[in-house]
Scaffold this motif. Structure first.
Motif, PDB file in Angstrom:
ATOM      1  N   VAL A   1     -56.363  44.199  19.978  1.00 17.46           N
ATOM      2  CA  VAL A   1     -56.271  45.259  19.004  1.00 17.46           C
ATOM      3  C   VAL A   1     -55.075  44.699  18.087  1.00 17.46           C
ATOM      4  N   ILE A   2     -55.309  44.729  16.752  1.00 18.34           N
ATOM      5  CA  ILE A   2     -54.493  44.294  15.764  1.00 18.34           C
ATOM      6  C   ILE A   2     -54.068  45.300  14.904  1.00 18.34           C
ATOM      7  N   ILE A   3     -52.562  45.376  14.736  1.00 17.13           N
ATOM      8  CA  ILE A   3     -52.096  46.230  13.700  1.00 17.13           C
ATOM      9  C   ILE A   3     -51.056  45.593  12.897  1.00 17.13           C
ATOM     10  N   PRO A   4     -50.630  46.214  11.802  1.00 20.03           N
ATOM     11  CA  PRO A   4     -49.949  45.531  10.815  1.00 20.03           C
ATOM     12  C   PRO A   4     -48.293  45.089  11.411  1.00 20.03           C
ATOM     13  N   TYR A   5     -48.005  44.014  10.996  1.00 21.26           N
ATOM     14  CA  TYR A   5     -46.774  43.420  11.755  1.00 21.26           C
ATOM     15  C   TYR A   5     -45.505  44.533  11.630  1.00 21.26           C
ATOM     16  N   THR A   6     -45.564  45.090  10.385  1.00 20.22           N
ATOM     17  CA  THR A   6     -44.459  46.050  10.061  1.00 20.22           C
ATOM     18  C   THR A   6     -44.174  47.113  10.822  1.00 20.22           C
ATOM     19  N   THR A   7     -45.747  47.871  11.252  1.00 18.12           N
ATOM     20  CA  THR A   7     -45.698  48.925  12.095  1.00 18.12           C
ATOM     21  C   THR A   7     -45.449  48.347  13.553  1.00 18.12           C
ATOM     22  N   PHE A   8     -46.125  47.352  13.797  1.00 16.07           N
ATOM     23  CA  PHE A   8     -45.663  46.754  15.330  1.00 16.07           C
ATOM     24  C   PHE A   8     -44.250  46.543  15.464  1.00 16.07           C
ATOM     25  N   SER A   9     -43.416  45.846  14.540  1.00 17.37           N
ATOM     26  CA  SER A   9     -42.190  45.644  14.884  1.00 17.37           C
ATOM     27  C   SER A   9     -41.144  47.052  14.825  1.00 17.37           C
ATOM     28  N   ALA A  10     -41.757  47.827  14.185  1.00 15.20           N
ATOM     29  CA  ALA A  10     -40.963  49.083  13.952  1.00 15.20           C
ATOM     30  C   ALA A  10     -41.086  50.033  15.302  1.00 15.20           C
TER      31      ALA A  10
END
Length: 414
Positions: free
Chosen positions: A215-224
């Motif tokens: 599952v790939i999500i935007p990095y900014t979402t992942f890090s937050a």
């Protein structure tokens, strides 16, 4: 011309001798067949494995891509992990700086993954590998979308709750219809599915999880959300195709990172630029060891086969001693007699080699999902070359004995 004609006659004599003793010929070549089959099969399996692993490395890491991170990819028993433990993690600001200032890079992405997450929709759930990646991720690695679309730059930069899921995740959660537009939960947090990755099947290496279970999500979402306390990404940078371009890019990246982190000239780097060369060299060493081990094992079969051919050739010389004497008394040269028996030994070995290679060809037609085997022209040539060498080695002494016979003694032998 006389020499060539005599060589041709030697070939004919050798062929006739083999035809007149078909049972003995068949039994003689069995050992060589087994040996050539073993060695060509090992080479074929190793070459196929090498090709598959390299394709999967390129699929996972991208061809011509280097990764800037805290830890070096070093394959060694004495890995000095304590040396790199206190290095600072890569930062999103460093990714933005490199993306905006690198002049020799084709694409720059920030990636963080390797985290297991619970993915659910209604009563259906599955554990999957969660990866956070920036918009440029699809330019770094192969991420073919079978249904839907990839991230938009605005979604990547602003932490929108969207995701791209693997084929196996889609089948487990939303079986029988399109997953695009559906709402799923990742560790209890709602995300909108915007794309489904094309089904690939299991990888042998499974770096970062198979694509079907990702599952790939935007990095900014992942890090937050998932690593807000201590993000630890890698910065992936794709070079232009040429090797020179990669070398120049590595130098540019190193210079910028040292400047950005205010590293003094005599100080060691607090980061590592990892290239796939080291990973490929590690596997090349394993493949070389496998080839040597396979060749040694097959060598015993070839040794037995070679002794078998040599034994048959001595028997053949004994049986045809009278004929040798007659040929020499009629003016046959030593090399004419030598070539007869040498060609016979080489023919035996080559036929055995062809049988062994034929068996390998048969194996390649057996359907294999995990490791499809491909017999290359190079391996066929290697098998025939080894067969010829075994034939020469096995037949040279009997042929030499036959060539050096005294014609008078040879005629009286019967």
């Amino acid at each position: 011309m006389i020499f060539l004609r005599q060589v041709f006659e030697s070939l004919v004599f050798a062929y006739q001798a083999l035809r007149s003793n078909l049972l003995r010929t068949t039994l003689s070549l069995l050992g060589v067949s087994v040996g050539i089959f073993a060695i060509v099969a090992v080479f074929t399996a190793v070459d196929s494995l090498k090709g598959k692993i390299r394709n999967e490395i390129d699929s996972f890491a991208g061809s011509g891509v280097m990764y800037v991170g805290k830890w070096p990819w070093v394959m060694a028993n004495n890995y000095p992990w304590w040396k790199y433990l206190n290095r600072p993690e890569m930062k999103y600001t460093e990714y933005r700086y490199l993306k905006e200032n690198l002049k020799t890079a084709q694409a720059v992405a920030v990636i963080d993954g390797g985290r297991n997450a619970s993915i659910s929709r209604g009563s259906n759930s599955i554990d999957a590998n969660l990866t956070g990646a920036s918009y440029e991720y699809n330019q770094i690695t192969s991420t073919p979308i079978a249904d839907g679309r990839y991230f938009l730059p605005i979604e990547s930069d602003n932490g929108i709750y969207v995701c791209i899921i693997g084929a196996k995740v889609a089948e487990a959660l939303i079986d029988g219809k399109s997953a695009v537009g559906e709402i799923i939960k990742i560790n209890g947090i709602k995300f909108s599915v915007i794309g489904v990755i094309e089904k690939k099947g299991n990888d042998m290496l499974s770096f970062g999880g198979t694509p079907d279970e990702k599952v790939i999500i935007p990095y900014t979402t992942f890090s937050a959300i998932f690593q807000k306390d201590k993000p630890a990404p890698d910065i992936a940078i794709k070079a232009f195709d040429s090797d020179i371009g990669q070398v120049e890019l590595e130098g540019e990246v190193t210079g910028m990172m040292r400047s950005l982190r205010s590293i003094k000239p005599k100080q060691e780097d607090s980061f590592t630029v990892n290239r796939l060369d080291g990973l490929n060299q590690f596997f090349d060493g394993i493949f070389a060891a496998l080839n040597i081990a396979g060749a040694l094992i097959a060598g015993f079969s070839l040794l037995v086969g070679g002794f078998g051919i040599a034994n048959i050739m001595f028997v053949s010389v004994k049986e045809r001693t009278n004929i040798i004497g007659i040929q020499k008394s009629l003016g046959a040269k030593n090399y004419f007699i030598l070539f007869q028996f040498l060609f016979e030994a080489v023919f035996l070995s080559l036929i055995g080699g062809l049988v062994g290679i034929g068996l390998v060809v048969g194996i390649t037609y057996i359907p294999q999902d995990a490791l499809p085997l491909t017999l290359t022209a190079g391996n066929i040539f290697t098998g025939l070359l080894i067969s010829s060498f075994i034939g020469i080695l096995s037949g040279i002494i009997p042929a030499w004995v036959a060539a050096k016979m005294d014609p008078v003694i040879a005629i009286r032998s019967k």
